[in-house]
Enzyme design. Sequence first.
Site, PDB file in Angstrom:
ATOM      1  N   SER A  14       0.929  -1.296  -0.049  1.00  0.00           N
ATOM      2  CA  SER A  14      -0.002  -0.058   0.012  1.00  0.00           C
ATOM      3  C   SER A  14       0.959   1.154  -0.188  1.00  0.00           C
ATOM      4  O   SER A  14       1.842   1.451   0.787  1.00  0.00           O
ATOM      5  CB  SER A  14      -0.986  -0.078   1.295  1.00  0.00           C
ATOM      6  OG  SER A  14      -1.510   1.149   1.375  1.00  0.00           O
ATOM      7  N   SER A  16      -0.651   4.148   0.755  1.00  0.00           N
ATOM      8  CA  SER A  16      -1.280   5.049   1.741  1.00  0.00           C
ATOM      9  C   SER A  16      -0.316   5.396   2.981  1.00  0.00           C
ATOM     10  O   SER A  16      -0.256   6.763   3.148  1.00  0.00           O
ATOM     11  CB  SER A  16      -2.491   4.306   2.218  1.00  0.00           C
ATOM     12  OG  SER A  16      -3.352   4.366   1.359  1.00  0.00           O
ATOM     13  N   LYS A  67     -13.555  -3.721   2.962  1.00  0.00           N
ATOM     14  CA  LYS A  67     -14.679  -2.854   3.014  1.00  0.00           C
ATOM     15  C   LYS A  67     -16.015  -3.169   3.006  1.00  0.00           C
ATOM     16  O   LYS A  67     -16.813  -2.162   3.553  1.00  0.00           O
ATOM     17  CB  LYS A  67     -14.616  -2.280   1.359  1.00  0.00           C
ATOM     18  CG  LYS A  67     -13.155  -1.538   0.880  1.00  0.00           C
ATOM     19  CD  LYS A  67     -13.208  -0.794  -0.366  1.00  0.00           C
ATOM     20  CE  LYS A  67     -11.766  -0.118  -0.534  1.00  0.00           C
ATOM     21  NZ  LYS A  67     -11.661   0.476  -1.701  1.00  0.00           N
ATOM     22  N   ASP A 103     -14.109   6.682  -1.747  1.00  0.00           N
ATOM     23  CA  ASP A 103     -13.713   6.048  -3.115  1.00  0.00           C
ATOM     24  C   ASP A 103     -14.546   6.946  -4.433  1.00  0.00           C
ATOM     25  O   ASP A 103     -14.169   7.243  -5.475  1.00  0.00           O
ATOM     26  CB  ASP A 103     -13.975   4.647  -3.024  1.00  0.00           C
ATOM     27  CG  ASP A 103     -13.000   4.026  -2.571  1.00  0.00           C
ATOM     28  OD1 ASP A 103     -11.779   4.419  -2.211  1.00  0.00           O
ATOM     29  OD2 ASP A 103     -13.257   2.864  -1.972  1.00  0.00           O
ATOM     30  N   ALA A 128     -14.703  -1.948  -6.284  1.00  0.00           N
ATOM     31  CA  ALA A 128     -14.239  -0.785  -6.857  1.00  0.00           C
ATOM     32  C   ALA A 128     -15.345  -0.308  -7.865  1.00  0.00           C
ATOM     33  O   ALA A 128     -15.707   0.925  -7.908  1.00  0.00           O
ATOM     34  CB  ALA A 128     -12.831  -1.087  -7.513  1.00  0.00           C
ATOM     35  N   GLY A 232      -4.640   4.800 -11.283  1.00  0.00           N
ATOM     36  CA  GLY A 232      -5.127   4.682  -9.829  1.00  0.00           C
ATOM     37  C   GLY A 232      -4.484   5.363  -8.734  1.00  0.00           C
ATOM     38  O   GLY A 232      -4.911   5.562  -7.918  1.00  0.00           O
TER      39      GLY A 232
HETATM   40  P1  ATR Z   1     -12.488  -4.921  -6.268  1.00  0.00           P
HETATM   41  O1  ATR Z   1     -12.961  -4.900  -4.807  1.00  0.00           O
HETATM   42  O2  ATR Z   1     -10.917  -4.805  -6.261  1.00  0.00           O
HETATM   43  O3  ATR Z   1     -13.444  -4.545  -7.264  1.00  0.00           O
HETATM   44  P2  ATR Z   1     -13.247  -7.767  -6.725  1.00  0.00           P
HETATM   45  O4  ATR Z   1     -14.559  -7.750  -6.183  1.00  0.00           O
HETATM   46  O5  ATR Z   1     -12.414  -9.013  -6.602  1.00  0.00           O
HETATM   47  O6  ATR Z   1     -12.135  -6.798  -6.444  1.00  0.00           O
HETATM   48  O7  ATR Z   1     -13.408  -7.744  -8.290  1.00  0.00           O
HETATM   49  C1  ATR Z   1     -12.545  -7.816  -9.258  1.00  0.00           C
HETATM   50  C2  ATR Z   1     -12.826  -7.429 -10.782  1.00  0.00           C
HETATM   51  O8  ATR Z   1     -11.913  -7.708 -11.698  1.00  0.00           O
HETATM   52  C3  ATR Z   1     -14.132  -8.320 -11.125  1.00  0.00           C
HETATM   53  O9  ATR Z   1     -14.897  -7.625 -11.857  1.00  0.00           O
HETATM   54  C4  ATR Z   1     -13.916  -9.425 -11.924  1.00  0.00           C
HETATM   55  O10 ATR Z   1     -14.568 -10.101 -12.679  1.00  0.00           O
HETATM   56  P3  ATR Z   1     -15.299 -11.314 -12.237  1.00  0.00           P
HETATM   57  O11 ATR Z   1     -16.453 -10.676 -11.606  1.00  0.00           O
HETATM   58  O12 ATR Z   1     -15.835 -12.142 -13.668  1.00  0.00           O
HETATM   59  O13 ATR Z   1     -14.406 -12.188 -11.483  1.00  0.00           O
HETATM   60  C5  ATR Z   1     -12.343  -8.584 -12.576  1.00  0.00           C
HETATM   61  N1  ATR Z   1     -11.451  -9.497 -13.150  1.00  0.00           N
HETATM   62  C6  ATR Z   1     -10.209 -10.128 -12.557  1.00  0.00           C
HETATM   63  N2  ATR Z   1      -9.665 -10.913 -13.249  1.00  0.00           N
HETATM   64  C7  ATR Z   1     -10.003 -10.683 -14.418  1.00  0.00           C
HETATM   65  C8  ATR Z   1      -9.678 -11.202 -16.025  1.00  0.00           C
HETATM   66  N3  ATR Z   1      -8.621 -11.658 -15.950  1.00  0.00           N
HETATM   67  N4  ATR Z   1     -10.427 -10.760 -16.981  1.00  0.00           N
HETATM   68  C9  ATR Z   1     -11.554  -9.801 -16.641  1.00  0.00           C
HETATM   69  N5  ATR Z   1     -12.068  -9.417 -15.491  1.00  0.00           N
HETATM   70  C10 ATR Z   1     -11.341  -9.801 -14.515  1.00  0.00           C
END
Ligand code: ATR
Length: 263
Positions: A14, A16, A67, A103, A128, A232
């Site tokens: 992080s 932060s 979160k 956020d 996010a 980011g």
């Molecule tokens: P965060 O809280 O950071 O958003 P998360 O809830 O784990 O973390 O969500 C991760 C996001 O990245 C999801 O939208 C995930 O898609 P899925 O819902 O299909 O899992 C997306 N993601 C992660 N790896 C991916 C990949 N290789 N291709 C496309 N989407 C991906």
Amino acid sequence: MKRLAVLGHPVGHSRSPAMHTAALAELGLSAEWSYEAIDLAPDEFDARARAMAGEGFAGANVTVPHKGAALSLADSLSETAREIGAANTLSFEAGEIRADNTDAQGLLDALPEPPGAGRALVLGAGGAARAVVWALVREGVEVDVWNRTELRSNHLCEELGGTPLMAPDQSAYGLIVNTTAVGLRGEDPFEELPLRPDGFAAEQTVVDLVYGDRPSGLLTAAAGAGATVIDGIEVLVRQGALSLRIWTGRDAPLEAMRVAARR
Ligand code: ATR
């Protein structure tokens, strides 16, 4: 000493602590305030977070994967945190824990101008994405949401607004925001996301919440087409600035935070 921290798992990467420590120094608050990183496994989160007020903590940032737990733990919630369903900022005051979400506004503050009434594409449907969709829908933006797993984008849009779709037209959007984890482990965004490297245009603004030591592949391609790009770290700085104001009541020194977060 008033203590602040970021709670996450893992949290070692992080930025932060460096960012907030620099901000506190710039504000002349280093003698009274400190900021540290605390790694908490999910099963430790509730007990440790509840104990923090007694250990001199005034507040905390909360990051992945806590979160949702932060929201459940709090005695009072801001309307934003409640509607998004996630909290990234806790304040410990008079025996109470208050939860906020910075956020959403952090994303808006990172944009070069208000998103206005245009169209936006949000990629992803995790935590996010929820803050981003909530913020943009509230601004009156027409939001489309793509996610690898369609069920999740359908569900997100039912709750927060926006339109789920699986084959977006990249050229139709003034704003594109990647909230997925794609790029974190060096994946090719153009393999995993419904975007083409040559499909960006100069009028577009492209935000990638993923950050690392180098600009993401997504932003490199967008910048090559003349698009406005926001990474980011800028969004991290903006959400952190809002959290800092909640805790200290002071306007945050953005430039000092940027420099520290990018170091
Ligand atoms: P965060 O809280 O950071 O958003 P998360 O809830 O784990 O973390 O969500 C991760 C996001 O990245 C999801 O939208 C995930 O898609 P899925 O819902 O299909 O899992 C997306 N993601 C992660 N790896 C991916 C990949 N290789 N291709 C496309 N989407 C991906």
